[in-house]
Design a protein around this motif. Structure first.
Motif, PDB file in Angstrom:
ATOM      1  N   GLU A  36       0.830  -1.209   0.000  1.00 39.30           N
ATOM      2  CA  GLU A  36       0.000   0.000   0.000  1.00 39.30           C
ATOM      3  C   GLU A  36       0.863   1.257   0.000  1.00 39.30           C
ATOM      4  O   GLU A  36       0.582   2.219  -0.720  1.00 39.30           O
ATOM      5  CB  GLU A  36      -0.933   0.012   1.213  1.00 39.30           C
ATOM      6  N   HIS A  37       1.934   1.238   0.796  1.00 39.90           N
ATOM      7  CA  HIS A  37       2.835   2.397   0.825  1.00 39.90           C
ATOM      8  C   HIS A  37       3.471   2.618  -0.542  1.00 39.90           C
ATOM      9  O   HIS A  37       3.588   3.760  -1.010  1.00 39.90           O
ATOM     10  CB  HIS A  37       3.923   2.199   1.878  1.00 39.90           C
ATOM     11  N   ALA A  38       3.880   1.523  -1.196  1.00 43.96           N
ATOM     12  CA  ALA A  38       4.498   1.648  -2.507  1.00 43.96           C
ATOM     13  C   ALA A  38       3.525   2.235  -3.521  1.00 43.96           C
ATOM     14  O   ALA A  38       3.904   3.062  -4.359  1.00 43.96           O
ATOM     15  CB  ALA A  38       4.993   0.284  -2.976  1.00 43.96           C
ATOM     16  N   HIS A  39       2.252   1.844  -3.435  1.00 44.81           N
ATOM     17  CA  HIS A  39       1.264   2.368  -4.376  1.00 44.81           C
ATOM     18  C   HIS A  39       0.955   3.831  -4.083  1.00 44.81           C
ATOM     19  O   HIS A  39       0.706   4.614  -5.010  1.00 44.81           O
ATOM     20  CB  HIS A  39       0.002   1.509  -4.326  1.00 44.81           C
ATOM     21  N   ASP A  46       4.917  11.714 -10.567  1.00 45.57           N
ATOM     22  CA  ASP A  46       4.424  11.876 -11.931  1.00 45.57           C
ATOM     23  C   ASP A  46       4.710  10.652 -12.791  1.00 45.57           C
ATOM     24  O   ASP A  46       3.992  10.392 -13.764  1.00 45.57           O
ATOM     25  CB  ASP A  46       5.079  13.096 -12.591  1.00 45.57           C
ATOM     26  N   ALA A  47       5.774   9.920 -12.462  1.00 49.05           N
ATOM     27  CA  ALA A  47       6.151   8.753 -13.255  1.00 49.05           C
ATOM     28  C   ALA A  47       6.864   7.752 -12.369  1.00 49.05           C
ATOM     29  O   ALA A  47       7.490   8.116 -11.368  1.00 49.05           O
ATOM     30  CB  ALA A  47       7.056   9.156 -14.420  1.00 49.05           C
ATOM     31  N   VAL A  48       6.763   6.479 -12.753  1.00 47.81           N
ATOM     32  CA  VAL A  48       7.480   5.398 -12.081  1.00 47.81           C
ATOM     33  C   VAL A  48       8.343   4.697 -13.123  1.00 47.81           C
ATOM     34  O   VAL A  48       7.893   4.461 -14.249  1.00 47.81           O
ATOM     35  CB  VAL A  48       6.504   4.416 -11.384  1.00 47.81           C
ATOM     36  N   LEU A  49       9.579   4.391 -12.757  1.00 49.49           N
ATOM     37  CA  LEU A  49      10.552   3.878 -13.726  1.00 49.49           C
ATOM     38  C   LEU A  49      11.161   2.571 -13.253  1.00 49.49           C
ATOM     39  O   LEU A  49      11.491   2.421 -12.075  1.00 49.49           O
ATOM     40  CB  LEU A  49      11.650   4.924 -13.941  1.00 49.49           C
ATOM     41  N   VAL A  50      11.328   1.634 -14.182  1.00 48.62           N
ATOM     42  CA  VAL A  50      12.036   0.382 -13.930  1.00 48.62           C
ATOM     43  C   VAL A  50      12.909   0.066 -15.138  1.00 48.62           C
ATOM     44  O   VAL A  50      12.755   0.648 -16.214  1.00 48.62           O
ATOM     45  CB  VAL A  50      11.083  -0.807 -13.667  1.00 48.62           C
ATOM     46  N   PRO A  60       5.732  -6.399 -13.869  1.00 50.31           N
ATOM     47  CA  PRO A  60       4.854  -5.523 -13.075  1.00 50.31           C
ATOM     48  C   PRO A  60       3.886  -4.732 -13.943  1.00 50.31           C
ATOM     49  O   PRO A  60       4.134  -4.487 -15.131  1.00 50.31           O
ATOM     50  CB  PRO A  60       5.855  -4.578 -12.399  1.00 50.31           C
ATOM     51  N   LEU A  61       2.783  -4.295 -13.328  1.00 55.30           N
ATOM     52  CA  LEU A  61       1.864  -3.379 -13.988  1.00 55.30           C
ATOM     53  C   LEU A  61       2.297  -1.931 -13.811  1.00 55.30           C
ATOM     54  O   LEU A  61       2.027  -1.082 -14.667  1.00 55.30           O
ATOM     55  CB  LEU A  61       0.449  -3.551 -13.423  1.00 55.30           C
ATOM     56  N   LEU A  62       2.911  -1.630 -12.652  1.00 53.33           N
ATOM     57  CA  LEU A  62       3.364  -0.278 -12.312  1.00 53.33           C
ATOM     58  C   LEU A  62       2.207   0.704 -12.193  1.00 53.33           C
ATOM     59  O   LEU A  62       2.363   1.906 -12.443  1.00 53.33           O
ATOM     60  CB  LEU A  62       4.381   0.226 -13.332  1.00 53.33           C
ATOM     61  N   THR A  63       1.046   0.211 -11.801  1.00 53.70           N
ATOM     62  CA  THR A  63      -0.123   1.058 -11.633  1.00 53.70           C
ATOM     63  C   THR A  63      -0.445   1.249 -10.149  1.00 53.70           C
ATOM     64  O   THR A  63       0.079   0.546  -9.288  1.00 53.70           O
ATOM     65  CB  THR A  63      -1.348   0.437 -12.327  1.00 53.70           C
ATOM     66  N   VAL A  64      -1.318   2.195  -9.866  1.00 47.51           N
ATOM     67  CA  VAL A  64      -1.817   2.437  -8.508  1.00 47.51           C
ATOM     68  C   VAL A  64      -3.093   1.641  -8.328  1.00 47.51           C
ATOM     69  O   VAL A  64      -4.093   1.898  -8.994  1.00 47.51           O
ATOM     70  CB  VAL A  64      -2.082   3.939  -8.282  1.00 47.51           C
ATOM     71  N   ARG A  65      -3.050   0.641  -7.446  1.00 51.45           N
ATOM     72  CA  ARG A  65      -4.217  -0.217  -7.250  1.00 51.45           C
ATOM     73  C   ARG A  65      -4.592  -0.378  -5.773  1.00 51.45           C
ATOM     74  O   ARG A  65      -5.753  -0.607  -5.451  1.00 51.45           O
ATOM     75  CB  ARG A  65      -3.953  -1.608  -7.844  1.00 51.45           C
ATOM     76  N   GLU A  68      -6.287   4.970  -3.450  1.00 51.98           N
ATOM     77  CA  GLU A  68      -6.809   5.942  -4.400  1.00 51.98           C
ATOM     78  C   GLU A  68      -5.680   6.866  -4.832  1.00 51.98           C
ATOM     79  O   GLU A  68      -4.769   7.154  -4.067  1.00 51.98           O
ATOM     80  CB  GLU A  68      -7.933   6.763  -3.768  1.00 51.98           C
ATOM     81  N   GLY A  69      -5.752   7.334  -6.073  1.00 55.29           N
ATOM     82  CA  GLY A  69      -4.748   8.287  -6.516  1.00 55.29           C
ATOM     83  C   GLY A  69      -4.570   8.256  -8.016  1.00 55.29           C
ATOM     84  O   GLY A  69      -5.031   7.330  -8.699  1.00 55.29           O
ATOM     85  N   PRO A  70      -3.891   9.262  -8.564  1.00 60.50           N
ATOM     86  CA  PRO A  70      -3.676   9.322 -10.009  1.00 60.50           C
ATOM     87  C   PRO A  70      -2.701   8.251 -10.476  1.00 60.50           C
ATOM     88  O   PRO A  70      -1.860   7.774  -9.716  1.00 60.50           O
ATOM     89  CB  PRO A  70      -3.092  10.729 -10.213  1.00 60.50           C
ATOM     90  N   GLN A  71      -2.847   7.869 -11.716  1.00 56.09           N
ATOM     91  CA  GLN A  71      -1.953   6.885 -12.312  1.00 56.09           C
ATOM     92  C   GLN A  71      -0.723   7.589 -12.891  1.00 56.09           C
ATOM     93  O   GLN A  71      -0.856   8.510 -13.697  1.00 56.09           O
ATOM     94  CB  GLN A  71      -2.664   6.109 -13.416  1.00 56.09           C
ATOM     95  N   PRO A  72       0.484   7.170 -12.493  1.00 57.05           N
ATOM     96  CA  PRO A  72       1.685   7.810 -13.039  1.00 57.05           C
ATOM     97  C   PRO A  72       2.021   7.291 -14.426  1.00 57.05           C
ATOM     98  O   PRO A  72       1.587   6.214 -14.839  1.00 57.05           O
ATOM     99  CB  PRO A  72       2.763   7.384 -12.032  1.00 57.05           C
ATOM    100  N   MET A  73       2.792   8.073 -15.148  1.00 58.53           N
ATOM    101  CA  MET A  73       3.412   7.573 -16.367  1.00 58.53           C
ATOM    102  C   MET A  73       4.296   6.389 -15.996  1.00 58.53           C
ATOM    103  O   MET A  73       4.926   6.372 -14.941  1.00 58.53           O
ATOM    104  CB  MET A  73       4.265   8.683 -17.005  1.00 58.53           C
ATOM    105  N   ARG A  74       4.341   5.366 -16.858  1.00 55.09           N
ATOM    106  CA  ARG A  74       5.138   4.164 -16.578  1.00 55.09           C
ATOM    107  C   ARG A  74       6.285   4.100 -17.569  1.00 55.09           C
ATOM    108  O   ARG A  74       6.065   4.031 -18.783  1.00 55.09           O
ATOM    109  CB  ARG A  74       4.255   2.927 -16.658  1.00 55.09           C
TER     110      ARG A  74
END
Length: 247
Positions: A36-39, A46-50, A60-65, A68-74
């Motif tokens: 939950e903390h990671a999400h 603004d973006a999450v990078l791997v 990974p999906l790299l989404t917020v699930r 609640e919150g906005p979805q970052p660029m992946r």
């Protein structure tokens, strides 16, 4: 002259002995509270990078699930654009617009700049290694492709990649791994903050370390966390602070 870049936070989970995975095998280290903390961290950036190995091994999906919150660029660093055809993150990009740009100068322009940051997938390749066929395949799946100069090892130049993301509105970037990517950001002194979830577990020296060599002289190249804070995440610890580089 340094290139513009977003504020960079490293976020990863590791064991007590500093390991993040078994060779070519995913290891679940985060607690439900840690997930939950990671999400929440993803939603706050603004973006999450791997890197490409994280996509291949962890898928990974790299989404917020988990909140609640906005979805970052992946964002995926993939010098040769070798994102697997079946990667889960491509399944959620089929309805997003595609844009391909090439940057070979400090301020190379691209037609995607100014578009709002969302949950779209951006794959960053290295000039000389990014194949046209791979680019076309990714675009067909809904991903945007950026090609930046290669570094001395033929990999994506991190300063140029960060400048391209900054030009697309990314001001806060969350870097989740893997080990080679985390190490590269630290060696290049491009990480500003770190959040490390520590699981009370030992994997031993056959497992993959979270961070590789930071320099020729271990003590002289040691990196500290300034004013660290610690909190519990279920049965794990979260250690976070500002990254402090040696003089």
């Amino acid at each position: 002259m340094s290139l513009p870049r977003p504020l960079v936070t490293l976020h990863f989970a590791q064991t007590l002995d500093g390991r993040i995975a078994a060779p070519n095998e995913r290891v679940e280290l985060s607690t439900p509270a840690g997930i939950e903390h990671a999400h929440r961290a993803r939603a706050d950036h603004d973006a999450v990078l791997v890197g490409i190995r994280t996509v291949v091994i962890d898928d990974p999906l790299l989404t917020v699930r988990a909140c609640e919150g906005p979805q970052p660029m992946r964002v995926v660093l993939a010098s040769a654009l070798g994102v697997p055809e079946g990667a889960r993150l491509l399944r959620w990009s089929s309805t997003t617009s595609t844009t391909t740009t090439t940057s070979t100068t400090t301020n190379g322009a691209g037609t995607a700049r100014g578009q709002p940051v969302g949950g779209r997938v951006v794959v960053v390749g290295a000039a000389g290694r990014a194949l046209d066929s791979a680019r076309a395949r990714l675009e067909a799946r809904g991903a945007s492709v950026i090609v930046v100069p290669a570094d001395d090892h033929g990999r994506v130049s991190l300063p140029h990649a960060l400048a391209e993301l900054h030009a697309r509105g990314v001001r806060r970037l969350l870097v989740e791994g893997g080990a080679a990517v985390l190490t590269s950001f630290l060696r290049a002194r491009l990480a500003d903050r770190a959040e490390v979830e520590i699981a009370p577990r030992l994997l031993g020296d056959t497992a993959i370390p979270a961070v590789g060599a930071l320099g020729e002289a271990p003590l002289a190249s040691a990196i500290d966390l300034r004013e660290p804070a610690v909190e519990l995440l279920g049965g794990n610890l979260l250690l976070r602070g500002d990254v402090a580089y040696p003089d």
